[in-house]
Scaffold this active site. Structure first.
Site, PDB file in Angstrom:
ATOM      1  N   GLU A  12      -6.911  -9.025   1.452  1.00  0.00           N
ATOM      2  CA  GLU A  12      -6.094  -7.811   1.536  1.00  0.00           C
ATOM      3  C   GLU A  12      -6.666  -6.830   2.547  1.00  0.00           C
ATOM      4  O   GLU A  12      -5.920  -6.180   3.283  1.00  0.00           O
ATOM      5  CB  GLU A  12      -5.935  -7.138   0.175  1.00  0.00           C
ATOM      6  CG  GLU A  12      -4.972  -5.970   0.260  1.00  0.00           C
ATOM      7  CD  GLU A  12      -4.356  -5.544  -1.058  1.00  0.00           C
ATOM      8  OE1 GLU A  12      -3.720  -4.476  -1.064  1.00  0.00           O
ATOM      9  OE2 GLU A  12      -4.499  -6.253  -2.067  1.00  0.00           O
ATOM     10  N   THR A  13      -7.970  -6.730   2.625  1.00  0.00           N
ATOM     11  CA  THR A  13      -8.581  -5.836   3.607  1.00  0.00           C
ATOM     12  C   THR A  13      -8.236  -6.264   5.032  1.00  0.00           C
ATOM     13  O   THR A  13      -7.792  -5.450   5.848  1.00  0.00           O
ATOM     14  CB  THR A  13     -10.104  -5.786   3.430  1.00  0.00           C
ATOM     15  OG1 THR A  13     -10.403  -5.244   2.139  1.00  0.00           O
ATOM     16  CG2 THR A  13     -10.763  -4.920   4.486  1.00  0.00           C
TER      17      THR A  13
END
Length: 139
Positions: free
Chosen positions: A58-59
């Site tokens: 997700e980062t």
């Protein structure tokens, strides 16, 4: 963090990313690469934690989507799907995020995570909503 990163990218990691040992290696709307150590990011059996895969995926996808939205929009994750293929006990996990779709309101990235032997351990898909960059101080 790598000194060669664009200025905008250095402000996009969080306290969680730092605590997990994220090293951002490359950042653009076309490709984001980063890695995390297995040590410190394991579940009780000593294996790389699936949640760590999700944080890394997700980062990286959010950074790519944010780059796509520059300068007027920021990215917020709205969907995450991760398939865990293989266990890892040591070394580093490296992720590469590449765009699947980049629109004016939504960006979706595929994130491939590999171990030190370049064996795929996880495949993730992350969709981010692109929203107007906040202005002002507010509370």
């Amino acid at each position: 963090m790598t000194a060669a990163l664009p200025d905008w990218a250095t402000s996009l990691t969080s306290a969680l990313d730092t605590a997990m040992g994220l090293e951002l290696l490359e950042a653009s709307a076309d490709r984001v690469v980063g890695r995390m150590p297995v040590t410190g990011n394991t579940q009780p059996y000593g294996l790389w934690h699936g949640g760590a895969s999700c944080v890394l995926a997700e980062t990286l996808a959010s950074i790519g989507a944010s780059a796509h939205g520059l300068p007027d929009k920021i990215a917020v994750g709205v969907d995450l799907n991760a398939t865990h293929h293989k266990a890892v006990r040591e070394g580093w996990v490296t992720g590469t995020a590449t765009p699947v779709h980049r629109g004016s309101r939504v960006a979706t990235y595929e994130v491939v995570l590999v171990d030190d032997r370049d064996v795929r351990i996880c495949t993730a898909r992350v969709t981010c909503q692109l929203i107007p960059r906040p202005t002002g101080g507010g509370s």
